[in-house]
Design a protein around this motif. Structure first.
Motif: not given
Length: 303
Positions: A30, A32-33, A148, A153, A155, A203, A207
């Motif tokens: 992951y 990008s936030l 994913h 994105n 959380k 992971y 994120s």
């Protein structure tokens, strides 16, 4: 930098290896936030009641629907996932399904496709956030890519606790379940735990909010405030919503103008006695993994 998680394929191995939730696992999934998921909600904080669109039936129907979760509690087992979710759903901006869905880890569910997963969620308004909890996601090697692929994105919340306490708690739960079967044979904690391991990679912590499960037991408000900020929901939790239950040994909670709620009888069960030698051996085993975990997530837990 990488995070690894240890776990076992058989129930005995999983006691020790799931506890390696404190080791570190793959960070490449992951990147990008997402922006804040929720910046405002029309809620009267004195009553805890949210305002609901009332102009037309069509608007209600359009807005009030089942949605893909914006956040998922991925684990870890026996670290306080149920308590964390129950506390978060006190917030009027948060909704969640009651059971664990097991969509991303169980093949019989995953083949039903993503619409089945969405249909398993409760209805919500656009201003709300849906959170799903399935601790088994943390040990499923296929889970990161699956999550994913449909929601890069999303959380993730990971709750952790002292690995020795978590291992003992896991053993107590498994032993309690096995005691109900005719095939059960008495197994000591030491025999069940000291039996090898297996490494799994998972992971990306960019994120992930790492929740302190030990702190959630002793001071839940601090961890819930961190979760509010991470999820992008407005401040709601207050100290008056929580009180310590001497019988249970942990905090219970009450929603504004609602009765008190504590975790069920399956929580807080009696743990077996563990020899000092076993505790010391586990401390030595976890020590390097704990330090690596502290470095990766930027939080010292003093385990």
């Amino acid at each position: 930098m990488k995070l690894v998680l240890c776990f076992g394929h058989r129930w005995r191995l999983s006691l020790l290896l799931c506890t390696a939730l404190l080791t570190v696992f793959l960070l490449s999934r992951y990147q990008s936030l997402p922006p804040p998921l929720l910046t405002s909600l029309a809620v009267d904080l004195s009553t805890g009641q949210q305002s609901i669109p009332t102009n037309t039936t069509s608007v209600r129907t359009t807005n009030y629907k089942k949605r893909f979760p914006q956040a998922i509690i991925i684990g870890v087992r026996k670290a306080g996932t149920r308590a964390l979710l129950d506390m978060l759903t006190l917030h009027p901006s948060v909704v969640s399904p009651k059971p664990e869905i097991h969509y991303f880890d169980k093949e019989e569910n995953y083949v039903r496709r993503v619409q089945w997963y969405i249909d398993s969620m409760p209805r919500s308004y656009p201003q709300q956030i849906t959170i799903e909890k399935t601790p088994a996601y943390f040990v499923g090697p296929q889970v990161p890519q699956r999550i994913h692929s449909v929601s890069p994105n999303v959380k993730l919340l990971l709750i952790v606790r002292n690995p020795i306490d978590r291992t003992v708690s896991d053993f107590a739960q498994l032993n309690n379940k096995r005691r109900k079967t005719e095939s059960h044979k008495h197994t000591t904690f030491e025999k069940a735990v000291f039996n090898g391991d297996h490494v799994n990679t998972l992971y990306n912590p960019i994120s992930i909010l790492v929740v302190d499960g030990d702190s959630l037991i002793t001071n839940p408000l601090t961890q819930l405030k961190r979760a509010e900020a991470f999820l992008g929901i407005e401040s709601y939790f207050t100290e008056s919503m929580f009180f310590f239950n001497e019988t249970k040994g942990f905090y219970c909670w009450r929603k504004i103008s609602k009765d008190a709620h504590c975790l069920g009888s399956g929580k807080g069960r009696e743990h077996p006695e563990v020899s000092p030698e076993a505790v010391q051996a586990l401390k030595q085993f976890f020590k390097p993994h704990n330090q690596q975990f502290y470095n990766q997530c930027g939080q010292p837990f003093n385990w």
